[in-house]
Write an enzyme that holds these catalytic residues in place. Structure first.
Site, PDB file in Angstrom:
ATOM      1  N   GLY A  59       0.797  -1.223   0.000  1.00  0.00           N
ATOM      2  CA  GLY A  59       0.000   0.000   0.000  1.00  0.00           C
ATOM      3  C   GLY A  59       0.827   1.269   0.000  1.00  0.00           C
ATOM      4  O   GLY A  59       0.316   2.350  -0.316  1.00  0.00           O
ATOM      5  N   CYS A  90      -3.974 -10.535  -1.917  1.00  0.00           N
ATOM      6  CA  CYS A  90      -3.693  -9.151  -1.523  1.00  0.00           C
ATOM      7  C   CYS A  90      -4.632  -8.244  -2.301  1.00  0.00           C
ATOM      8  O   CYS A  90      -4.625  -8.259  -3.540  1.00  0.00           O
ATOM      9  CB  CYS A  90      -2.237  -8.804  -1.830  1.00  0.00           C
ATOM     10  SG  CYS A  90      -1.811  -7.065  -1.598  1.00  0.00           S
ATOM     11  N   ASN A  91      -5.447  -7.474  -1.594  1.00  0.00           N
ATOM     12  CA  ASN A  91      -6.371  -6.561  -2.259  1.00  0.00           C
ATOM     13  C   ASN A  91      -5.634  -5.503  -3.067  1.00  0.00           C
ATOM     14  O   ASN A  91      -6.002  -5.204  -4.201  1.00  0.00           O
ATOM     15  CB  ASN A  91      -7.265  -5.874  -1.218  1.00  0.00           C
ATOM     16  CG  ASN A  91      -8.330  -6.773  -0.656  1.00  0.00           C
ATOM     17  OD1 ASN A  91      -9.458  -6.791  -1.109  1.00  0.00           O
ATOM     18  ND2 ASN A  91      -7.969  -7.545   0.359  1.00  0.00           N
ATOM     19  N   THR A  92      -4.589  -4.926  -2.483  1.00  0.00           N
ATOM     20  CA  THR A  92      -3.880  -3.842  -3.150  1.00  0.00           C
ATOM     21  C   THR A  92      -3.289  -4.314  -4.473  1.00  0.00           C
ATOM     22  O   THR A  92      -3.426  -3.648  -5.510  1.00  0.00           O
ATOM     23  CB  THR A  92      -2.775  -3.289  -2.237  1.00  0.00           C
ATOM     24  OG1 THR A  92      -3.360  -2.818  -1.023  1.00  0.00           O
ATOM     25  CG2 THR A  92      -2.026  -2.149  -2.910  1.00  0.00           C
ATOM     26  N   CYS A 204      -8.346  -6.227   3.480  1.00  0.00           N
ATOM     27  CA  CYS A 204      -6.911  -6.528   3.482  1.00  0.00           C
ATOM     28  C   CYS A 204      -6.787  -7.908   4.107  1.00  0.00           C
ATOM     29  O   CYS A 204      -7.376  -8.167   5.163  1.00  0.00           O
ATOM     30  CB  CYS A 204      -6.120  -5.494   4.277  1.00  0.00           C
ATOM     31  SG  CYS A 204      -4.374  -5.936   4.536  1.00  0.00           S
TER      32      CYS A 204
END
Length: 296
Positions: A59, A90-92, A204
């Protein structure tokens, strides 16, 4: 919702004579929350858990740097490990890097994006919060999910600068003060117009690893939405579920050891074995420009 685009299907018949190899990837330990769910549905699989800890937290990276970094590390991992499927836990990374990864590789990818649609469908008070890293909150993709799936809910996007790091520290055995966690989640809890937040999306993968503390420190009870079960279901859609005899055998015998790979320092094998409930192999450190090396 756990993917950003239609995925190629891996026919289960292609894996009928062998267990699949599944690579689970994150910048740190957060992806272990996803790993646990995927391992439950495919206990027979050969797993690789890869953490790009040299670049943690993702992030903090600008978009171009993140895409290039993930692409570079993933090129090496796929080339060396030859997985049948990759989970970007991983969302990011998923909200930004998945399109380029799918363009570069033929292996199927399953990504992780904020579970806004199921959260809004489940909310009774129509007030939902999305707890995420600043990188995920600022993505146009996240804003588009809210616009498309809010369904009349008030959705608060809550960026947390520190919670992923606090979860990482807690998983490493460091002391993490309750007050620090409480301060990070406090903005999620909105009480206005006679309606209180009743659903919080954990956007997250680090956050479910400390779910017990999040629930205990919440100012009132809410439903926390963890995307991991949906990701596991998507994996089985792509490569099939474990055959009954394979699942039974895996429960009765030790599963194949999880291969641990990182990019900065060796992962703590003993601690990870406890978290995932599976044996692990000696950790390796991967220099993307050179061969993996065993932990000294």
């Amino acid at each position: 919702m756990t993917s950003l685009a239609p995925l190629p299907r891996v026919l289960a018949s292609e894996l009928a004579d062998r267990a699949p190899t599944i690579l689970v990837f994150d910048s740190g330990l957060g992806g272990l929350s996803v790993f646990r769910e995927v391992a439950r549905v495919r206990p027979d699989a050969h797993f690789i858990y890869a953490a790009d800890d040299a670049a943690f937290p993702y992030g903090a990276l600008d978009d171009e740097t993140l895409v290039n970094r993930v692409g570079h590390v993933m090129d090496r991992l796929i080339g060396d490990m030859k997985p049948d499927l990759v989970v970007i836990a991983c969302n990011t990374a998923s909200t930004l890097a998945l399109p380029s990864l799918r363009a570069r590789h033929t292996v199927p990818f399953v990504g992780t994006v904020p579970a806004i649609k199921p959260a809004c469908l489940a909310s009774r008070t129509r007030r939902v919060s999305v707890l995420a890293t600043p990188g995920t909150v600022r993505r146009d993709y996240t804003v588009a999910l809210v616009r498309e799936f809010a369904s009349g809910c008030d959705v608060a996007l809550v960026p947390s600068d520190r919670l992923a790091g606090l979860a990482e520290a807690a998983m490493a055995g460091d002391l993490v003060d309750d007050a620090d966690i409480a301060a990070e989640i406090a903005p999620c809890f909105v009480n206005a117009g006679g309606r209180r937040t009743d659903t919080v999306v954990l956007a997250c993968t680090h956050y479910p690893l400390i779910l017990d503390r999040l629930a205990r420190l919440a100012p009132w009870p809410v439903t926390f939405i963890d995307p991991a079960p949906a990701i596991a279901r998507r994996v089985t859609q792509l490569i099939g579920a474990a055959a009954p005899q394979e699942a039974t055998q895996s429960r009765n015998e030790d599963p194949p050891p999880v291969r641990l790979v990182s990019t900065l320092r060796p992962l703590e094998a003993d601690r990870i074995a406890i978290i995932v409930g599976r044996p692990v192999a000696p950790p390796q450190v991967l220099d993307p420009s050179g061969p993996p090396r065993g932990a000294s």
